[in-house]
Design a protein around this motif. Structure first.
Motif, PDB file in Angstrom:
ATOM      1  N   GLN A  47      15.309  -6.230 -20.179  1.00 15.57           N
ATOM      2  CA  GLN A  47      16.656  -6.418 -20.718  1.00 15.57           C
ATOM      3  C   GLN A  47      17.458  -5.122 -20.628  1.00 15.57           C
ATOM      4  O   GLN A  47      18.650  -5.150 -20.301  1.00 15.57           O
ATOM      5  CB  GLN A  47      16.597  -6.885 -22.175  1.00 15.57           C
ATOM      6  N   VAL A  48      16.808  -4.002 -20.934  1.00 13.05           N
ATOM      7  CA  VAL A  48      17.499  -2.714 -20.856  1.00 13.05           C
ATOM      8  C   VAL A  48      17.955  -2.460 -19.430  1.00 13.05           C
ATOM      9  O   VAL A  48      19.094  -2.031 -19.193  1.00 13.05           O
ATOM     10  CB  VAL A  48      16.593  -1.563 -21.359  1.00 13.05           C
ATOM     11  N   GLU A  49      17.092  -2.723 -18.467  1.00 14.24           N
ATOM     12  CA  GLU A  49      17.464  -2.533 -17.060  1.00 14.24           C
ATOM     13  C   GLU A  49      18.636  -3.436 -16.681  1.00 14.24           C
ATOM     14  O   GLU A  49      19.557  -3.014 -15.988  1.00 14.24           O
ATOM     15  CB  GLU A  49      16.264  -2.788 -16.141  1.00 14.24           C
ATOM     16  N   SER A  50      18.610  -4.672 -17.161  1.00 21.08           N
ATOM     17  CA  SER A  50      19.699  -5.609 -16.879  1.00 21.08           C
ATOM     18  C   SER A  50      21.010  -5.108 -17.489  1.00 21.08           C
ATOM     19  O   SER A  50      22.062  -5.129 -16.845  1.00 21.08           O
ATOM     20  CB  SER A  50      19.347  -6.995 -17.424  1.00 21.08           C
ATOM     21  N   VAL A  51      20.940  -4.659 -18.730  1.00 18.20           N
ATOM     22  CA  VAL A  51      22.141  -4.160 -19.408  1.00 18.20           C
ATOM     23  C   VAL A  51      22.642  -2.901 -18.708  1.00 18.20           C
ATOM     24  O   VAL A  51      23.853  -2.725 -18.515  1.00 18.20           O
ATOM     25  CB  VAL A  51      21.843  -3.894 -20.904  1.00 18.20           C
ATOM     26  N   LYS A  52      21.725  -2.022 -18.310  1.00 24.81           N
ATOM     27  CA  LYS A  52      22.146  -0.805 -17.600  1.00 24.81           C
ATOM     28  C   LYS A  52      22.813  -1.148 -16.277  1.00 24.81           C
ATOM     29  O   LYS A  52      23.809  -0.535 -15.903  1.00 24.81           O
ATOM     30  CB  LYS A  52      20.943   0.114 -17.367  1.00 24.81           C
ATOM     31  N   THR A  53      22.281  -2.148 -15.580  1.00 24.10           N
ATOM     32  CA  THR A  53      22.887  -2.576 -14.316  1.00 24.10           C
ATOM     33  C   THR A  53      24.292  -3.102 -14.571  1.00 24.10           C
ATOM     34  O   THR A  53      25.234  -2.761 -13.848  1.00 24.10           O
ATOM     35  CB  THR A  53      22.025  -3.662 -13.645  1.00 24.10           C
ATOM     36  N   ASP A  54      24.445  -3.934 -15.620  1.00 22.15           N
ATOM     37  CA  ASP A  54      25.771  -4.446 -15.979  1.00 22.15           C
ATOM     38  C   ASP A  54      26.713  -3.303 -16.341  1.00 22.15           C
ATOM     39  O   ASP A  54      27.887  -3.305 -15.957  1.00 22.15           O
ATOM     40  CB  ASP A  54      25.676  -5.432 -17.156  1.00 22.15           C
ATOM     41  N   GLU A  69      26.086  -0.723 -26.993  1.00 28.18           N
ATOM     42  CA  GLU A  69      25.512  -1.114 -28.284  1.00 28.18           C
ATOM     43  C   GLU A  69      24.254  -1.942 -28.072  1.00 28.18           C
ATOM     44  O   GLU A  69      23.254  -1.760 -28.772  1.00 28.18           O
ATOM     45  CB  GLU A  69      26.542  -1.893 -29.111  1.00 28.18           C
ATOM     46  N   GLN A  70      24.289  -2.865 -27.097  1.00 25.53           N
ATOM     47  CA  GLN A  70      23.095  -3.656 -26.780  1.00 25.53           C
ATOM     48  C   GLN A  70      21.957  -2.744 -26.335  1.00 25.53           C
ATOM     49  O   GLN A  70      20.809  -2.936 -26.743  1.00 25.53           O
ATOM     50  CB  GLN A  70      23.382  -4.663 -25.667  1.00 25.53           C
ATOM     51  N   THR A  71      22.282  -1.770 -25.515  1.00 25.55           N
ATOM     52  CA  THR A  71      21.273  -0.827 -25.044  1.00 25.55           C
ATOM     53  C   THR A  71      20.675  -0.065 -26.221  1.00 25.55           C
ATOM     54  O   THR A  71      19.451   0.096 -26.307  1.00 25.55           O
ATOM     55  CB  THR A  71      21.886   0.167 -24.024  1.00 25.55           C
ATOM     56  N   ASP A  72      21.521   0.377 -27.131  1.00 24.15           N
ATOM     57  CA  ASP A  72      21.032   1.102 -28.309  1.00 24.15           C
ATOM     58  C   ASP A  72      20.127   0.218 -29.167  1.00 24.15           C
ATOM     59  O   ASP A  72      19.069   0.665 -29.641  1.00 24.15           O
ATOM     60  CB  ASP A  72      22.206   1.627 -29.150  1.00 24.15           C
ATOM     61  N   GLU A  73      20.553  -1.030 -29.377  1.00 22.10           N
ATOM     62  CA  GLU A  73      19.742  -1.961 -30.170  1.00 22.10           C
ATOM     63  C   GLU A  73      18.395  -2.219 -29.495  1.00 22.10           C
ATOM     64  O   GLU A  73      17.352  -2.241 -30.157  1.00 22.10           O
ATOM     65  CB  GLU A  73      20.489  -3.290 -30.364  1.00 22.10           C
ATOM     66  N   LEU A  74      18.432  -2.423 -28.189  1.00 17.18           N
ATOM     67  CA  LEU A  74      17.189  -2.649 -27.453  1.00 17.18           C
ATOM     68  C   LEU A  74      16.289  -1.417 -27.507  1.00 17.18           C
ATOM     69  O   LEU A  74      15.069  -1.545 -27.650  1.00 17.18           O
ATOM     70  CB  LEU A  74      17.480  -3.033 -25.999  1.00 17.18           C
ATOM     71  N   SER A 114       9.514  -7.257 -21.871  1.00 16.47           N
ATOM     72  CA  SER A 114      10.746  -8.048 -21.953  1.00 16.47           C
ATOM     73  C   SER A 114      11.933  -7.150 -22.316  1.00 16.47           C
ATOM     74  O   SER A 114      13.005  -7.239 -21.699  1.00 16.47           O
ATOM     75  CB  SER A 114      10.581  -9.156 -22.992  1.00 16.47           C
ATOM     76  N   ASP A 115      11.743  -6.297 -23.312  1.00 16.36           N
ATOM     77  CA  ASP A 115      12.825  -5.404 -23.737  1.00 16.36           C
ATOM     78  C   ASP A 115      13.218  -4.440 -22.615  1.00 16.36           C
ATOM     79  O   ASP A 115      14.406  -4.172 -22.405  1.00 16.36           O
ATOM     80  CB  ASP A 115      12.415  -4.612 -24.984  1.00 16.36           C
ATOM     81  N   LEU A 116      12.231  -3.932 -21.900  1.00 25.17           N
ATOM     82  CA  LEU A 116      12.524  -3.009 -20.807  1.00 25.17           C
ATOM     83  C   LEU A 116      13.299  -3.710 -19.686  1.00 25.17           C
ATOM     84  O   LEU A 116      14.214  -3.125 -19.104  1.00 25.17           O
ATOM     85  CB  LEU A 116      11.234  -2.378 -20.276  1.00 25.17           C
TER      86      LEU A 116
END
Length: 183
Positions: free
Chosen positions: A169-176, A70-75, A165-167
């Motif tokens: 965050q997306v990479e961080s969320v994808k890693t998680d 969901e975070q990835t989708d929002e980002l 910044s968003d990119l």
């Protein structure tokens, strides 16, 4: 007959001893079977508890994965919106830059003598004031256009920073997300 009875007693004694030994063996076997059964029940309970723990962990991980998705989708939605705003700002900047460039070229080619000529060719004091007001309006317009161009450039820099910044965050969320899925 006494010998015969002694023989029967012996046979009976052996049978009785044998029966008691068999009874003891059976009791021992029953005790061993109960111990094995208790051990198996204990193992079964442990396995059931382990399965319940794994189910709970899996549910927790699935919840985290869903949250991260969901975070990835929002980002991604935010990135799309920011990218659209950036594209629009860059288009506006190009248009404003071209207009400013033409204005500066006109001023360079015509020089400020046109303004002075206009003021000198005034036929009356009110005409002079009107032309002076007109020149002020043109100058204010030029200043507003320049401020608008500067703001657009600032907006573009902000949009680019937001995208970066968003990119990240997306990479961080994808890693998680990949880490959680691997677990």
């Amino acid at each position: 007959m006494a010998a015969s009875q002694t023989g029967e007693n012996m046979a009976y004694a052996m049978t009785k001893e044998e029966a008691e030994r068999q009874k003891d063996d059976a009791s021992e076997n029953e005790k061993n079977a109960k111990d094995v059964l208790d051990s198996l029940e204990e193992q079964q309970n442990k396995i059931v508890q382990d399965v319940a723990d794994l189910d709970a962990k899996m549910t927790s991980v699935q919840t985290q994965i869903t949250s991260l998705q969901e975070q990835t989708d929002e980002l991604q939605t935010e990135i799309d919106t920011t990218q659209k705003s950036l594209d629009e700002a860059q288009k506006a900047e190009d248009e404003q830059y071209e207009a400013m460039k033409q204005r500066i070229q006109y001023l360079y080619e015509e020089g400020e003598t046109e303004y002075v000529d206009a003021l000198l060719k005034s036929i009356s004091f009110s005409d002079l004031l009107n032309k002076s007001e007109y020149i002020d309006q043109i100058s204010e317009y030029d200043q507003r256009q320049l401020a608008k161009l500067i703001k657009t450039k600032t907006d573009i820099a902000n949009y680019e920073a937001q995208l970066e910044s968003d990119l990240r965050q997306v990479e961080s969320v994808k890693t998680d997300l990949e880490s959680n899925e691997a677990d």
